[in-house]
Structure formats: structure tokens, C-alpha cells
Design an enzyme around this catalytic site. Sequence first.
Site, PDB file in Angstrom:
ATOM      1  N   GLU A  16      14.500  36.953  38.545  1.00 23.12           N
ATOM      2  CA  GLU A  16      14.541  37.481  39.908  1.00 23.12           C
ATOM      3  C   GLU A  16      15.903  38.083  40.266  1.00 23.12           C
ATOM      4  O   GLU A  16      16.210  38.286  41.435  1.00 23.12           O
ATOM      5  CB  GLU A  16      14.176  36.361  40.892  1.00 23.12           C
ATOM      6  CG  GLU A  16      12.773  35.825  40.678  1.00 23.12           C
ATOM      7  CD  GLU A  16      12.517  34.538  41.429  1.00 23.12           C
ATOM      8  OE1 GLU A  16      12.147  34.613  42.610  1.00 23.12           O
ATOM      9  OE2 GLU A  16      12.686  33.453  40.835  1.00 23.12           O
ATOM     10  N   SER A 153       8.535  33.864  42.852  1.00 21.15           N
ATOM     11  CA  SER A 153       8.036  35.239  42.917  1.00 21.15           C
ATOM     12  C   SER A 153       6.763  35.444  42.106  1.00 21.15           C
ATOM     13  O   SER A 153       6.518  36.521  41.571  1.00 21.15           O
ATOM     14  CB  SER A 153       9.115  36.224  42.446  1.00 21.15           C
ATOM     15  OG  SER A 153      10.182  36.254  43.357  1.00 21.15           O
ATOM     16  N   TYR A 221       7.387  43.196  45.758  1.00 22.65           N
ATOM     17  CA  TYR A 221       8.651  43.928  45.842  1.00 22.65           C
ATOM     18  C   TYR A 221       8.518  45.435  45.669  1.00 22.65           C
ATOM     19  O   TYR A 221       9.526  46.128  45.574  1.00 22.65           O
ATOM     20  CB  TYR A 221       9.628  43.362  44.807  1.00 22.65           C
ATOM     21  CG  TYR A 221       9.912  41.898  45.033  1.00 22.65           C
ATOM     22  CD1 TYR A 221      10.552  41.467  46.195  1.00 22.65           C
ATOM     23  CD2 TYR A 221       9.493  40.932  44.127  1.00 22.65           C
ATOM     24  CE1 TYR A 221      10.784  40.134  46.429  1.00 22.65           C
ATOM     25  CE2 TYR A 221       9.735  39.590  44.347  1.00 22.65           C
ATOM     26  CZ  TYR A 221      10.374  39.192  45.500  1.00 22.65           C
ATOM     27  OH  TYR A 221      10.605  37.864  45.738  1.00 22.65           O
ATOM     28  N   ARG A 260      10.750  29.312  54.168  1.00 22.36           N
ATOM     29  CA  ARG A 260       9.447  29.974  54.315  1.00 22.36           C
ATOM     30  C   ARG A 260       8.382  29.113  53.665  1.00 22.36           C
ATOM     31  O   ARG A 260       8.580  28.610  52.550  1.00 22.36           O
ATOM     32  CB  ARG A 260       9.466  31.354  53.641  1.00 22.36           C
ATOM     33  CG  ARG A 260       8.253  32.213  53.967  1.00 22.36           C
ATOM     34  CD  ARG A 260       8.144  33.420  53.057  1.00 22.36           C
ATOM     35  NE  ARG A 260       7.725  33.055  51.710  1.00 22.36           N
ATOM     36  CZ  ARG A 260       8.386  33.362  50.597  1.00 22.36           C
ATOM     37  NH1 ARG A 260       9.520  34.033  50.654  1.00 22.36           N
ATOM     38  NH2 ARG A 260       7.922  32.982  49.421  1.00 22.36           N
ATOM     39  N   ASP A 262       4.518  29.050  52.252  1.00 22.31           N
ATOM     40  CA  ASP A 262       3.401  29.881  51.812  1.00 22.31           C
ATOM     41  C   ASP A 262       2.118  29.081  51.944  1.00 22.31           C
ATOM     42  O   ASP A 262       2.016  27.950  51.438  1.00 22.31           O
ATOM     43  CB  ASP A 262       3.606  30.328  50.366  1.00 22.31           C
ATOM     44  CG  ASP A 262       4.834  31.224  50.210  1.00 22.31           C
ATOM     45  OD1 ASP A 262       5.231  31.849  51.202  1.00 22.31           O
ATOM     46  OD2 ASP A 262       5.391  31.277  49.098  1.00 22.31           O
ATOM     47  N   GLU A 275       3.551  26.143  48.830  1.00 21.19           N
ATOM     48  CA  GLU A 275       4.922  25.770  48.494  1.00 21.19           C
ATOM     49  C   GLU A 275       5.848  26.076  49.657  1.00 21.19           C
ATOM     50  O   GLU A 275       5.482  26.795  50.591  1.00 21.19           O
ATOM     51  CB  GLU A 275       5.405  26.496  47.242  1.00 21.19           C
ATOM     52  CG  GLU A 275       5.454  27.997  47.355  1.00 21.19           C
ATOM     53  CD  GLU A 275       5.900  28.639  46.045  1.00 21.19           C
ATOM     54  OE1 GLU A 275       7.113  28.632  45.779  1.00 21.19           O
ATOM     55  OE2 GLU A 275       5.044  29.143  45.301  1.00 21.19           O
ATOM     56  N   ASN A 277       9.682  27.633  50.290  1.00 19.93           N
ATOM     57  CA  ASN A 277      10.756  28.410  49.666  1.00 19.93           C
ATOM     58  C   ASN A 277      12.045  28.182  50.448  1.00 19.93           C
ATOM     59  O   ASN A 277      12.111  28.486  51.646  1.00 19.93           O
ATOM     60  CB  ASN A 277      10.381  29.892  49.659  1.00 19.93           C
ATOM     61  CG  ASN A 277      11.317  30.731  48.835  1.00 19.93           C
ATOM     62  OD1 ASN A 277      12.531  30.665  48.999  1.00 19.93           O
ATOM     63  ND2 ASN A 277      10.761  31.545  47.959  1.00 19.93           N
ATOM     64  N   GLY A 281      13.435  35.688  50.345  1.00 19.44           N
ATOM     65  CA  GLY A 281      13.981  37.004  50.064  1.00 19.44           C
ATOM     66  C   GLY A 281      14.485  37.694  51.314  1.00 19.44           C
ATOM     67  O   GLY A 281      13.988  37.471  52.416  1.00 19.44           O
TER      68      GLY A 281
END
Length: 313
Positions: A16, A153, A221, A260, A262, A275, A277, A281
Amino acid sequence: MTEMRIAVIAGGRTPERDVSLRGGHRVMTSLNALGHDAWLLDPADVKLVEALREHEPDLCWLALHGKEGEDGTIQRLLDLLGMRYTGTSALDCELAFDKVLAKDLLRRAAVPTPDWVVIEGWALRDLGAGAALSTALERIGLPCVVKPSRSGSALGVSAVEREADLAGAVMGALSFSGAAIVESMIRGTEIAAGFVGTPMDALPLVEIVPKDGVYDYGARYTAGATDYYVPARLDADVAASVGEGARAAIEALRTRSVGRVDILVGPDGAPFVLEVNVSPGMTETSLLPMAALAAGISFEQLCDNIIRSASRG
């Protein structure tokens, strides 16, 4: 806020790296625009400890992703050096980054998460665990999702529709991590729930609709590869349930300053946390800045909020 000297640590040696550098440069530009003295340090290019001691930052902004950036490694190093940094503490980073440990903690806190089993690489090699793969499917069923226990990611993640494909998916996940998770597949709406500040304030929910149906690395991305809806197109009661589940996950994993969650929302409206984070990003297509903007928070304001939170922490 008083002008600060801020080292933005980004890049590194993980898959990443490019995303980290993109987000790190964006953060650095915004911090300088806010009047701070910010510069970027890439651990792949400099001897990090020497560089930090030479420049003596007031704060380190952690923009690293994946192993070393989110698993507690860089946090423990900065703790040793006595340097303040953005985000979650070392131990809690390690727990959140390891999906096996994180899911155990989520279940202990009664936070809904898809059912799962774990296949350890060493068990496959030394204990003949390959013979237990059929048992994993008996427990989880098909279709299922196979993912590395320690990666980000969506790298190394595979959807498995047929039993014959399970072994290959597990080996693919193990190329990124020492353990693979075989997880029940929830078909539903993908949601990202962002949090920022001290105490953690919830941002608007983001609904994620990848154009090819798979929210993989490219869809995350590549500009235009995914449609996003902010706020998410959920009924009010479902949105409230998602928000409650996301906050429960943040609290269970003791995420601080920024994070964050998910989530997948099933056809019946039930949310399942995938999960948490700890280093979301910060690129132009990233979900946290997108949610902040929907709340009327510019990227510079978001950065200011995060460094203020880190300064108080």
C-alpha cells in the site's frame, strides 16, 4: 492552534506504499496551508529514527498503511522515542489490525460480525490442517470470503463459490499473512462509518457501489471505478442500527482520534462489522475525507481536527 512541527510518516515498504504516499503528500500540503511546518518522511528512503531525532517534530502524523503502519510497530517505536503521534495506541492498533483478534474482540463485545474460522499457515505446513478445509466449509458454508488476517485495502481477499477453489484462495491469503480467515459471505450493501476527534464524532455514512461489483484494490483507488453515496441510501432505522454497531466496534477496539468501520448491511437490514481501520486513507478517493466533506468539514479542517485530537491525547 499554535504552529507545530509535524513529520508526516508515509510510504514504507508494504503493497500500500503508493496509496500511503498519495495521502501523506495531501496531508502535508494541508498542514502547511494551516500554518504548520510539515514535511514527509518515507521509512523506505530514510533512517527514520535518525531523521526524527534530527528534526525533533512536535507531532508525527502516521499515514502509513498495512503492516508496520497499522499493526503497532511504528507506534511502539514512537512510544520508545517519547514522540506524540496521531491515531490509536500501539496495543489497540495491533488488536485492530489482526482480523482474528479483532473479530474475537468484536464478538466478545456482542458486535455482530460474520461467522468465521481461521486457518493458520503453520498448521497447514506442520499439522496437516489441509485435511480440515472441508470442515471449514461445513462450518461456514458457501459462498464464503477468504482474507489474510493481517493485510489491508482488500489485498489477498477472494470470494469462493466452489469448494474446489477454497485451497487456492487460502494459499493466496497466506501469501500476505500467517493466517487466513474463512468468513461467511454477506450479500448486501457496503457501508463505511468514519469517526474523528476526541471524543469520537460520527461522520455521515458512506455507501459504496463498485461498478464491477467488487470493491477490490483497483475499485478503491481508481477514480470513477466506484460510485459513492453520502449519506448512505438507508432507511432511517437501518442507518441508526449501522451507526450504533459502528460505534460499538470503535469502542470495543479502543480506536482513538480517527478511524473507519467497514460494514455490510444484509438484505434484512442487519449490519455486520467486517473490520475497524485505525489509519484510514486520506487520498482524493478515500472514504473518511469524503464523509467529512459531506458533513461540511473541509480536508484542512479534518486534518486540524485530527492533530488537535492527537495533541490532547
